[in-house]
Design an enzyme around this catalytic site. Sequence first.
Site, PDB file in Angstrom:
ATOM      1  N   LEU A   1       0.819  -1.217   0.000  1.00  0.00           N
ATOM      2  CA  LEU A   1       0.000   0.000   0.000  1.00  0.00           C
ATOM      3  C   LEU A   1       0.848   1.259   0.000  1.00  0.00           C
ATOM      4  CD1 LEU A   1      -2.644  -1.071   2.693  1.00  0.00           C
ATOM      5  CD2 LEU A   1      -2.896  -1.127   0.197  1.00  0.00           C
TER       6      LEU A   1
ATOM      7  N   VAL B   1       4.078  -0.723   4.031  1.00  0.00           N
ATOM      8  CA  VAL B   1       2.739  -1.025   4.512  1.00  0.00           C
ATOM      9  C   VAL B   1       2.051  -1.919   3.492  1.00  0.00           C
ATOM     10  CG1 VAL B   1       0.514  -0.091   5.226  1.00  0.00           C
ATOM     11  CG2 VAL B   1       2.602   1.180   5.719  1.00  0.00           C
TER      12      VAL B   1
ATOM     13  N   ASP C   1      -0.579  17.010  15.955  1.00  0.00           N
ATOM     14  CA  ASP C   1      -0.317  17.159  14.518  1.00  0.00           C
ATOM     15  C   ASP C   1      -1.604  16.926  13.729  1.00  0.00           C
ATOM     16  OD1 ASP C   1       1.234  17.765  12.292  1.00  0.00           O
ATOM     17  OD2 ASP C   1       1.901  15.696  11.998  1.00  0.00           O
TER      18      ASP C   1
ATOM     19  N   LYS D   1      -4.265  17.580  11.087  1.00  0.00           N
ATOM     20  CA  LYS D   1      -4.332  18.223   9.774  1.00  0.00           C
ATOM     21  C   LYS D   1      -5.065  17.268   8.843  1.00  0.00           C
ATOM     22  CE  LYS D   1       0.323  16.497   8.709  1.00  0.00           C
ATOM     23  NZ  LYS D   1       1.697  16.895   8.319  1.00  0.00           N
TER      24      LYS D   1
ATOM     25  N   ASN E   1      -3.804  13.785   8.007  1.00  0.00           N
ATOM     26  CA  ASN E   1      -3.860  12.762   9.050  1.00  0.00           C
ATOM     27  C   ASN E   1      -5.285  12.348   9.400  1.00  0.00           C
ATOM     28  OD1 ASN E   1      -1.088  12.651   9.263  1.00  0.00           O
ATOM     29  ND2 ASN E   1      -0.978  14.107  10.941  1.00  0.00           N
TER      30      ASN E   1
ATOM     31  N   ASP F   1      -2.119   8.715  12.628  1.00  0.00           N
ATOM     32  CA  ASP F   1      -0.762   9.248  12.805  1.00  0.00           C
ATOM     33  C   ASP F   1      -0.569   9.905  14.167  1.00  0.00           C
ATOM     34  OD1 ASP F   1       1.801  10.083  12.559  1.00  0.00           O
ATOM     35  OD2 ASP F   1       1.579  10.959  10.580  1.00  0.00           O
TER      36      ASP F   1
ATOM     37  N   THR G   1       2.696  20.868  12.278  1.00  0.00           N
ATOM     38  CA  THR G   1       2.844  21.351  10.915  1.00  0.00           C
ATOM     39  C   THR G   1       2.562  22.850  10.904  1.00  0.00           C
ATOM     40  OG1 THR G   1       2.154  19.197  10.073  1.00  0.00           O
ATOM     41  CG2 THR G   1       2.006  21.065   8.545  1.00  0.00           C
TER      42      THR G   1
END
Length: 454
Positions: free
Chosen positions: A28, A36, A144, A146, A149, A162, A184
């Site tokens: 993936l 993955v 994080d 965003k 994610n 994540d 970020t």
Amino acid sequence: MDQRQQSRTMRAAKRNILFNKYEIGKILGQGNFAKVYHGRNMETNESVAIKVIKKERLKKERLVKQIKREVSVMRLVRHPHIVELKEVMATKTKIFMVVEYVKGGELFAKLTKGKMTEVAARKYFQQLISAVDFCHSRGVTHRDLKPENLLLDDNEDLKVSDFGLSSLPEQRRSDGMLLTPCGTPAYVAPEVLKKKGYDGSKADIWSCGVILYALLCGYLPFQGENVMRIYSKSFKADYAIPEWISPEAKNLISKLLVVDPEKRYSIDEIMRDPWFEIGFMRPLAFSMKASAVDDTVIDFNDDVVEDLDPKSDVGGGEFVEAARPSYNAFEIISSLSHGFDLRNLFETRKRSPSTFISKLSASAVVAKLEAVAKKLNLRITGKKEFMVRMQGVTEGRKGKVGMTVEVFEVAPEVAVVEFSKNAGDTLEYIKLCEDQVRPSLNDIVWSWQGQGSS
């Protein structure tokens, strides 16, 4: 089918079975440190994603601490809108993280097509807040958040993923605050960059506000040609809300993107907001089955587990069956060195961090840069008020390596410093930065972007 062909088929099938439990399928995604794969639980026929991590690379890149943190966090947060960690397994050379397979892609992909209707944006924002609220109730802050994610499942429902930069209760100072800046730039709360410490829960709420703005507007509230311009705008909450946004949604955004974290909306206030409340039903997180991830029972016995081939890539006829384990997988992880940002596992190229935060004034940072240039025998080829150009004295593959360093005082107590190459070979530039420049700046660096530990 003749006997020989049947035998080959049976051997191939056997090699594609992981620990007598998972059938391994197509790849993936991949990076320098992990791959993955799609997998199938042979008992339940459930699709999963299996992250395969080479321990040798973890030791080299010092990523173990970050892996342990992500595993610890994901064990705590089981919720309909959070990607589920199902199992952690290991052999002598590899670690396997089995997680929920979410095949709908990133929410970010939807945003690239433009703004959403308020109905659609409200749905995703409600699911996000529900997941974040659950994390905070367990003492976990994501740090994080965003759209990249946030994943979507078959039903177009949101799943937070994540947790590599997340924090646990034990990482806080005695006053309950966190110190290490991470996240970020376009989504990070202003207080995260300040040296006084910050409340991770309030910082998550700011990020949620940025996400809500992006869902409704189709673009980010704080934009600029570089990271310092973004920070400068976020420090002042310098944004504009377009006229097509309803007054109720505008009001909610204005309560989230507040520079002072003490005046920013709390989760409870968000959930009582009239725009948010429409159609909201809190998910029943407690109804989910108990976690299969338990570091006291995930064991592996070196005498009976046949290790995977460490010289080959993972998958495609390289998995083997294994007997019941009895060696602790978390001891395998713990025996390795310390870690950094888990996102480095999926970087396809080695990149040297190019931005750091300092607690000194901009003028003091510039003075330090000039001193470092003299110490390292680098020639200063240009200088403006808060910008220094430096060049090496030896000829490289593509001439002399040159760099530009810009210093931005985004707040009285925060200076952000950004490096960029302006001449010479990229690998030689990275080597110069890693081996000489960065070590010489250690005494003024608070944090390199993307490298946090608490």
